[in-house]
Each structure stands twice: as structure tokens, then as C-alpha cells.
Design a protein around this motif. Structure first.
Motif, PDB file in Angstrom:
ATOM      1  N   LEU A 144       0.829  -1.204   0.000  1.00 24.67           N
ATOM      2  CA  LEU A 144       0.000   0.000   0.000  1.00 24.67           C
ATOM      3  C   LEU A 144       0.866   1.257   0.000  1.00 24.67           C
ATOM      4  O   LEU A 144       0.570   2.237  -0.693  1.00 24.67           O
ATOM      5  CB  LEU A 144      -0.932  -0.008   1.210  1.00 24.67           C
ATOM      6  CG  LEU A 144      -1.913   1.155   1.338  1.00 24.67           C
ATOM      7  CD1 LEU A 144      -2.816   1.248   0.118  1.00 24.67           C
ATOM      8  CD2 LEU A 144      -2.749   1.021   2.610  1.00 24.67           C
ATOM      9  N   GLU A 145       1.943   1.210   0.742  1.00 26.38           N
ATOM     10  CA  GLU A 145       2.861   2.352   0.782  1.00 26.38           C
ATOM     11  C   GLU A 145       3.451   2.626  -0.602  1.00 26.38           C
ATOM     12  O   GLU A 145       3.565   3.780  -1.032  1.00 26.38           O
ATOM     13  CB  GLU A 145       3.976   2.061   1.792  1.00 26.38           C
ATOM     14  CG  GLU A 145       4.948   3.203   2.002  1.00 26.38           C
ATOM     15  CD  GLU A 145       6.032   2.861   3.009  1.00 26.38           C
ATOM     16  OE1 GLU A 145       7.088   3.508   2.999  1.00 26.38           O
ATOM     17  OE2 GLU A 145       5.825   1.922   3.811  1.00 26.38           O
ATOM     18  N   ARG A 146       3.787   1.552  -1.310  1.00 24.30           N
ATOM     19  CA  ARG A 146       4.376   1.705  -2.652  1.00 24.30           C
ATOM     20  C   ARG A 146       3.330   2.142  -3.680  1.00 24.30           C
ATOM     21  O   ARG A 146       3.686   2.605  -4.765  1.00 24.30           O
ATOM     22  CB  ARG A 146       5.027   0.388  -3.088  1.00 24.30           C
ATOM     23  CG  ARG A 146       6.297   0.039  -2.322  1.00 24.30           C
ATOM     24  CD  ARG A 146       7.050  -1.102  -2.984  1.00 24.30           C
ATOM     25  NE  ARG A 146       6.323  -2.352  -2.906  1.00 24.30           N
ATOM     26  CZ  ARG A 146       6.490  -3.259  -1.944  1.00 24.30           C
ATOM     27  NH1 ARG A 146       7.361  -3.043  -0.962  1.00 24.30           N
ATOM     28  NH2 ARG A 146       5.789  -4.377  -1.951  1.00 24.30           N
ATOM     29  N   ALA A 147       2.054   1.975  -3.365  1.00 25.37           N
ATOM     30  CA  ALA A 147       0.984   2.338  -4.299  1.00 25.37           C
ATOM     31  C   ALA A 147       0.634   3.822  -4.233  1.00 25.37           C
ATOM     32  O   ALA A 147      -0.206   4.289  -5.004  1.00 25.37           O
ATOM     33  CB  ALA A 147      -0.264   1.506  -4.014  1.00 25.37           C
ATOM     34  N   ALA A 148       1.253   4.556  -3.327  1.00 25.25           N
ATOM     35  CA  ALA A 148       0.982   5.990  -3.207  1.00 25.25           C
ATOM     36  C   ALA A 148       1.430   6.706  -4.491  1.00 25.25           C
ATOM     37  O   ALA A 148       2.363   6.262  -5.158  1.00 25.25           O
ATOM     38  CB  ALA A 148       1.721   6.547  -1.988  1.00 25.25           C
ATOM     39  N   PRO A 149       0.793   7.805  -4.859  1.00 23.80           N
ATOM     40  CA  PRO A 149      -0.253   8.501  -4.091  1.00 23.80           C
ATOM     41  C   PRO A 149      -1.672   8.055  -4.423  1.00 23.80           C
ATOM     42  O   PRO A 149      -2.624   8.586  -3.860  1.00 23.80           O
ATOM     43  CB  PRO A 149      -0.053   9.957  -4.536  1.00 23.80           C
ATOM     44  CG  PRO A 149       0.362   9.830  -5.978  1.00 23.80           C
ATOM     45  CD  PRO A 149       1.221   8.594  -6.040  1.00 23.80           C
ATOM     46  N   GLU A 540      -0.068  18.776  -9.144  1.00 20.53           N
ATOM     47  CA  GLU A 540       0.074  19.206 -10.535  1.00 20.53           C
ATOM     48  C   GLU A 540      -1.296  19.296 -11.208  1.00 20.53           C
ATOM     49  O   GLU A 540      -2.321  18.953 -10.614  1.00 20.53           O
ATOM     50  CB  GLU A 540       0.988  18.231 -11.286  1.00 20.53           C
ATOM     51  CG  GLU A 540       2.386  18.151 -10.683  1.00 20.53           C
ATOM     52  CD  GLU A 540       3.322  17.263 -11.485  1.00 20.53           C
ATOM     53  OE1 GLU A 540       2.868  16.642 -12.464  1.00 20.53           O
ATOM     54  OE2 GLU A 540       4.514  17.185 -11.123  1.00 20.53           O
ATOM     55  N   ASP A 541      -1.305  19.731 -12.455  1.00 23.54           N
ATOM     56  CA  ASP A 541      -2.570  19.886 -13.181  1.00 23.54           C
ATOM     57  C   ASP A 541      -3.075  18.578 -13.775  1.00 23.54           C
ATOM     58  O   ASP A 541      -4.275  18.421 -14.015  1.00 23.54           O
ATOM     59  CB  ASP A 541      -2.411  20.917 -14.308  1.00 23.54           C
ATOM     60  CG  ASP A 541      -2.284  22.333 -13.768  1.00 23.54           C
ATOM     61  OD1 ASP A 541      -2.725  22.578 -12.625  1.00 23.54           O
ATOM     62  OD2 ASP A 541      -1.744  23.187 -14.484  1.00 23.54           O
ATOM     63  N   THR A 542      -2.152  17.661 -14.056  1.00 25.79           N
ATOM     64  CA  THR A 542      -2.538  16.377 -14.655  1.00 25.79           C
ATOM     65  C   THR A 542      -1.705  15.247 -14.049  1.00 25.79           C
ATOM     66  O   THR A 542      -0.639  15.481 -13.477  1.00 25.79           O
ATOM     67  CB  THR A 542      -2.324  16.370 -16.180  1.00 25.79           C
ATOM     68  OG1 THR A 542      -0.914  16.538 -16.456  1.00 25.79           O
ATOM     69  CG2 THR A 542      -3.113  17.484 -16.854  1.00 25.79           C
ATOM     70  N   PHE A 543      -2.225  14.024 -14.205  1.00 24.01           N
ATOM     71  CA  PHE A 543      -1.453  12.828 -13.850  1.00 24.01           C
ATOM     72  C   PHE A 543      -0.664  12.374 -15.073  1.00 24.01           C
ATOM     73  O   PHE A 543      -1.147  12.496 -16.207  1.00 24.01           O
ATOM     74  CB  PHE A 543      -2.384  11.676 -13.443  1.00 24.01           C
ATOM     75  CG  PHE A 543      -3.246  11.935 -12.244  1.00 24.01           C
ATOM     76  CD1 PHE A 543      -2.695  12.341 -11.043  1.00 24.01           C
ATOM     77  CD2 PHE A 543      -4.622  11.753 -12.310  1.00 24.01           C
ATOM     78  CE1 PHE A 543      -3.502  12.565  -9.921  1.00 24.01           C
ATOM     79  CE2 PHE A 543      -5.434  11.964 -11.220  1.00 24.01           C
ATOM     80  CZ  PHE A 543      -4.870  12.376 -10.011  1.00 24.01           C
ATOM     81  N   PRO A 544       0.527  11.812 -14.871  1.00 22.73           N
ATOM     82  CA  PRO A 544       1.248  11.218 -16.009  1.00 22.73           C
ATOM     83  C   PRO A 544       0.496   9.999 -16.540  1.00 22.73           C
ATOM     84  O   PRO A 544      -0.130   9.259 -15.774  1.00 22.73           O
ATOM     85  CB  PRO A 544       2.600  10.808 -15.412  1.00 22.73           C
ATOM     86  CG  PRO A 544       2.693  11.485 -14.092  1.00 22.73           C
ATOM     87  CD  PRO A 544       1.293  11.695 -13.619  1.00 22.73           C
ATOM     88  N   LEU A 545       0.553   9.794 -17.826  1.00 20.45           N
ATOM     89  CA  LEU A 545      -0.060   8.627 -18.462  1.00 20.45           C
ATOM     90  C   LEU A 545       1.025   7.787 -19.117  1.00 20.45           C
ATOM     91  O   LEU A 545       1.829   8.301 -19.891  1.00 20.45           O
ATOM     92  CB  LEU A 545      -1.076   9.079 -19.516  1.00 20.45           C
ATOM     93  CG  LEU A 545      -1.733   7.982 -20.374  1.00 20.45           C
ATOM     94  CD1 LEU A 545      -2.535   7.026 -19.511  1.00 20.45           C
ATOM     95  CD2 LEU A 545      -2.626   8.609 -21.444  1.00 20.45           C
ATOM     96  N   PRO A 553       4.537   8.903 -10.251  1.00 17.98           N
ATOM     97  CA  PRO A 553       4.190   7.665 -10.960  1.00 17.98           C
ATOM     98  C   PRO A 553       3.025   7.850 -11.911  1.00 17.98           C
ATOM     99  O   PRO A 553       2.129   8.670 -11.669  1.00 17.98           O
ATOM    100  CB  PRO A 553       3.839   6.696  -9.827  1.00 17.98           C
ATOM    101  CG  PRO A 553       3.503   7.547  -8.665  1.00 17.98           C
ATOM    102  CD  PRO A 553       4.310   8.798  -8.802  1.00 17.98           C
ATOM    103  N   ALA A 554       3.033   7.105 -13.007  1.00 18.25           N
ATOM    104  CA  ALA A 554       1.938   7.149 -13.972  1.00 18.25           C
ATOM    105  C   ALA A 554       0.647   6.689 -13.319  1.00 18.25           C
ATOM    106  O   ALA A 554       0.648   5.800 -12.459  1.00 18.25           O
ATOM    107  CB  ALA A 554       2.264   6.272 -15.171  1.00 18.25           C
TER     108      ALA A 554
END
Length: 580
Positions: A144-149, A540-545, A553-554
Motif C-alpha cells: 500500500l505504501e508503494r501504491a501511493a499517491p 500538478e494539473d494532470t497525472f502522467p499517463l 508515478p503514472a
């Protein structure tokens, strides 16, 4: 032993199921075979699937003892309620002591303490006989920690081995993992609840004796008398105001001995099939500690207002058994939560001066208007669900006028002339389902019918295939529901919704525009989801894809992009194909 309700269409390959239910067609083939893998399987059956099921019968009921075992299963006495051994389900029950206390369980003699401990140890070691995908205990907190954010997972797929070790795959057992906290009590709110299957998981997690409150929508005979057999379990059926409304939400509350708690929002029902070969999504909250006794009333709220929205949602049930949990939520620190709560509740709802639109797609639109970065109108709204409602005679009637009209919103200043973005709908085709892990029966989680489809032929031009090769789930049919806008050119995701809500008016709401006063949003169902907005998760304004961006992270989309439109000869999968 009860006959399997699926008859000769049963596709299960889980030992639990075959220890509880009989199958006339399999028994006939099994009796004629030599018990060593050589069988005369009629041509009308899928030989590969039937052979796999017969192998389970060989293991559970060896030839010499098969008949005796089955007779014992029918006539045996009830097992000790304090010593359940296996998990169970209305479509999958254990072959030994049943955690639900069902009278169909095999007989079990009284046991002394040492014998009980020995048997528990033996069965804990054999958990793999009853749960298809087992992950070593103790590691969920780090996962779960690695799945952040994002804290968003997909369920592990039994027949897709790469998903068993994928970092963002999760099993039901892991949600109850002791590394997340020592559980003292839980709540399960869901539509379909197989109480035996659920209690089996609680048993293997060592929390079967802990208080459990279950709110369920779909009637189940096994759940009605469970409190007599398991006094620590309280079950309440959610009564709906209309016959066509559904209590469809899928939420878990986990309370820990240190006073903290956790919220889990998912798309999966609580029964075996939904955690087997179906793609499901889950969001798991951080651990939410208890607030100090002298904390202010408004303390512990998140930037997203999640806590207040969750409590307001729970109040709508008007169920007294939820009051202690509402109080617990009020006294918990939700400040670490970075997503928005998105709910639907039955009734007619109007915009208020204080909260704006409170529920459904209007609530989503209000949040996007306030917090989503400006989005080019050419960016489509991409919808994906496991069922489709009656949407009207054309794309304008509800999809554009109500639904996309809300989902197109962003923080662009009012007054700018806007265009209607394109609408795309991901829904499995007939070919997707026939090629799934479970063949045509993989479409059992896709209750879209011919009668509805025939009334909206326009929908086909907007349909997209289900493909998820990047997540090893192209053959795992989607019961997940998601909504998003993303830009392939700059590899960005603007926002994402994970929810129990299918693409339907019942789930999201429909404006009553004939009213002489303020438009009223009519909603039929209870639904729950979460909205991921970049500003609150990454700043930020967007998430990476696709790939990480500057250490961020994407976003883990559940399907492949770019999307694959239906070919001219493709057709959506319809539930009617399983009935003909």
C-alpha cells in the motif's frame, strides 16, 4: 448436498464449490471414468473445463470414498460454530466445516483444545485449496505504501499468473492483512453478499470472532439466520423505495484495536466469482488515526471534504446500526485522504447554497468545475462499466444533455463558448467475452440485455473493446466501473473516477427538466466512488499517463490506450447469449 444452481453450465474450478454443491452431469461422467484422468466427455461440453472440474472431484472425492463422503455431507451434523475450517459461498461452500454454520457442512466431532489448534494449523496451511490466489501474509502495508499517491488496485486474476505478483494487484485476504493493523471490528456494505464466502476469508485472517456489520442489497437465504449461528455478525438488508432501485455500493470499514480505522471502496461484490477471473478496482485509504478526545468538531477533515461527505452519505441509509460507525468516523483523522468521496442516494435532489449538488453526476460536475484544470473540448469523455442502462433514443437525450454535460466541466472561466466533447464507451464485445478465461460464461457479470440494446442502436458507434494487455487482464472481463478524460498527445490524465456506478440514469441521476422550479436530479440507487484530481494527489494539473513524470508515478489505468473501437461486425455482449 445441494445441486449447483448453474447446472451443467457451471464453470467453476474452485474446490470450495465442489465440496458444497453436487453436479449431476459431472457425477455421471465421473462415475463412468477410471478415476485417473480418462473420461468420456460428451461433445456438447467444453472438454478442457469439464476435465479440470473432474480433477477437482478426484481430489475431493477419491473413487473409493466418493459416495461415502457425499452421503456424510448430506446427513452429517452441524460443525462446532467456534471451529470453522474453510471458506464458503452461496455459489461456493467449503468441503469441511462451514464458517456460516450451514447445515450442509460435513460432520465434525467435538474437539478438545489441542485437537482444535492442530486442525486450525493444518487448514491454515491448506488455504490454497480454498482460495485460488494466496499472497504471503505480512506484506500488504508495504504494498500500500508503494501504491501511493493513488492507492488504487485491481483484483488478482486466478487464471492470469502475472497478476498474482503485480505490484498493484490485491486479493481479499490482503485487505484484512495484519500488517495494516489488528482488526477489532468491520463493516461490509455491498449489493451481493455471500456470507459463507465472506466468513471463510475472515476465518483465514483470524478475525472470525470479531464484530461484523453487513449491509446488503440482494436477498440471500444464507444471510437471514447467520446471527443465530454467529452472534458477532449483524446483517441488515437495505430497503429501497422503488422495486427497480438497487443498493449497489461496495464499501468496507476496518476498525483497528489502536482506535484507528480504514476505508475501502471497490467495485466487487462479496462472493467468489467477483474475486476470481473478473477485473475489479479498489481504492484503499491510508490508516486514519483516532483524534484526541478534546479535538474540535471539524478536526480531522481532508482537503477534499471526504469525511463530511462520507458521513452525510451514511446518514441517508437511516439504519441505526451505522450510528456507532458514523460517530467513529467523526472522531477519526481523515486528513491524509487525497481523493473526493462521490456518492449517489435514492430520491430527488436539488442544488443547495451550502453544498451545491450533493450526489450523482451533478456532484461530479460541480467538483470538476471547481478543481479540474482547463481541458481542451476535443478531449473525449471515456466511460467504462459492466452494464448499460436505458439511455434514450439518441446520444443527445441523456448522454450529452445530462451526463457528458456534467463530465465535460472544468475550471475554465464561465462565459467561454464550449463544445460538447466526444463520448466513448468501453464495453466488452461478444468476441471479448468468448475469448475470456471463462469463455461465454465470463459474461455473467455483464447484465446488459437485448431488450435495452435494441432500443439504442445508436450506441454501437461509440463502443470500444475491452483490452487490458498492459495489466494482463484482456481475458478477465471487467466488472470495474471507471470514468475519465485523458490526452494521448501529451500523455496526461485530467481526472479519474472509480465507482460502483454503471452507465445508467438509476446510478448517476437524471434531471427532471419539466419542473417550474430548480431542476431536480432523480436518482434510484445507492452508489459510491472516489474522484482522483491531480491537484490533491500530486500538486500538478494532470497525472502522467504511461510513464512516470518528474518522479510522479503514472496513473494506473485499468485498460489499454489508445482504445480499440468496435469493428463493423462486432456486437456488444448481451446477457441473453447465456440464456439461449
Amino acid at each position: 448436498m445441494r445441486e449447483c444452481p448453474y447446472g451443467d453450465k457451471c464453470y467453476r474450478k474452485n474446490p470450495i464449490h465442489f465440496g458444497e454443491f453436487s453436479h449431476v452431469h459431472l457425477d455421471a461422467i465421473y462415475e463412468k471414468g477410471n478415476g485417473s484422468g480418462s473420461y468420456d466427455i460428451p461433445a456438447k461440453y467444453d472438454s478442457e473445463m469439464i476435465l479440470a472440474q473432474l480433477k477437482l472431484l478426484e481430489k475431493l472425492f477419491p473413487k473409493d470414498g466418493a459416495k461415502k463422503e457425499k452421503e456424510e455431507n448430506v446427513s452429517g451434523s452441524k460443525p462446532p460454530v467456534t471451529a470453522p475450517v474453510n471458506s464458503g459461498s452461496s455459489s461456493s461452500r467449503p468441503s469441511n466445516n462451514n464458517p456460516s454454520g450451514s447445515s450442509t457442512s460435513r460432520s465434525a466431532p467435538p474437539q478438545d483444545t489441542s485437537n482444535l489448534a492442530k486442525k486450525q494449523k493444518m487448514n491454515a496451511k491448506n488455504i490454497r485449496d480454498y482460495i485460488p490466489v494466496v499472497v504471503e501474509k505480512g506484506g500488504m502495508a508495504k504494498k500500500l505504501e508503494r501504491a501511493a499517491p493513488y492507492n488504487m488496485f485491481l483484483t488478482a486474476i486466478t487464471d492470469s499468473k502475472p497478476t498474482h505478483s503485480e505490484p498493484l494487484s490485491v486479493t481479499f485476504q490482503e485487505i484484512l492483512d495484519e500488517s495494516l493493523g489488528e482488526i477489532e471490528s468491520t463493516v461490509q456494505i455491498n449489493f451481493m453478499v455471500d456470507i459463507g464466502w465472506l466468513l471463510g476469508h475472515y476465518y483465514f485472517s483470524g478475525i472470525l470472532d470479531k464484530p461484523l456489520l453487513v449491509l446488503y442489497g440482494d436477498e440471500s437465504p444464507e444471510i437471514l439466520n447467520i446471527s443465530k449461528l454467529k452472534p458477532q455478525v449483524t446483517t441488515v438488508r437495505v430497503r429501497m423505495p422503488t422495486p427497480f432501485a438497487t443498493s449497489h455500493s461496495k464499501v468496507m470499514f476496518l476498525g483497528y484495536t489502536d482506535g484507528s480505522m480504514r476505508v475501502v471502496i471497490s467495485t466487487a461484490n462479496l462472493y467468489e466469482d467477483d474475486w476470481h477471473n473478473r477485473t475489479q478496482g479498489l481504492w484503499i485509504s491510508p490508516k486514519l488515526p483516532a483524534l484526541p478526545e478534546n479535538a474540535d468538531t471539524g478536526a480531522g477533515e481532508s482537503q477534499t471534504g471526504f469525511k463530511q461527505d462520507l458521513m452525510l452519505y451514511l446518514v441517508e441509509y437511516k439504519i441505526s446500526q451505522l450510528q456507532p460507525w458514523i460517530a467513529r468516523i467523526r472522531k477519526s483523522d481523515f486528513s491524509a485522504i487525497n481523493v473526493f468521496f462521490l456518492g449517489s442516494v435514492p430520491g430527488g435532489h436539488r442544488e443547495s447554497a451550502v453544498r451545491g449538488h450533493p450526489w450523482g453526476h451533478a456532484r461530479l460536475g460541480a467538483l470538476l468545475s471547481k478543481h479540474a484544470t482547463p481541458i481542451d473540448d476535443r478531449i473525449p469523455v471515456v466511460c467504462q462499466s459492466s452494464s448499460i442502462g436505458s439511455l434514450g433514443p439518441n446520444v443527445q437525450s441523456w448522454i450529452q444533455q445530462d451526463f457528458v454535460n456534467c463530465l465535460k466541466k472544468d475550471s475554465t472561466p464561465v462565459g467561454k463558448l464550449r463544445q460538447m466533447p466526444a463520448f466513448k464507451m468501453i464495453y466488452p464485445s461478444f468476441g471479448n467475452v468468448s475469448g475470456s478465461h471463462d469463455g461465454m460464461l465470463g459474461g455473467g457479470c455483464l447484465p446488459y440485455g437485448k431488450n435495452t440494446n435494441d432500443k439504442q442502436p445508436w450506441l454501437k458507434e461509440y463502443l470500444q473493446q475491452w483490452k487490458s494487455s498492459d495489466r494482463y487482464r484482456s481475458r478477465a472481463m471487467p466488472h470495474i466501473k471507471s470514468y475519465t478524460r485523458y490526452n494521448l498527445e501529451d500523455q496526461s490524465v485530467y481526472w479519474f473516477v472509480l465507482t460502483s456506478a454503471n452507465l445508467s440514469k438509476a446510478a448517476w441521476g437524471c434531471f427532471n427538466k419539466n419542473s417550474n422550479i430548480q431542476p431536480c436530479l432523480r436518482i434510484a440507487n445507492y452508489e459510491v466512488g472516489v474522484l482522483f484530481l491531480p491537484r490533491f494527489l500530486t500538486g500538478e494539473d494532470t497525472f502522467p499517463l504511461g510513464n512516470n513524470r518528474d518522479g510522479v508515478p503514472a496513473f494506473p489505468l485499468p485498460y489499454d490506450v489508445p482504445l480499440t473501437p468496435y469493428a463493423p461486425d462486432d456486437k456488444p455482449f448481451l446477457m441473453d447469449y447465456l440464456q439461449g
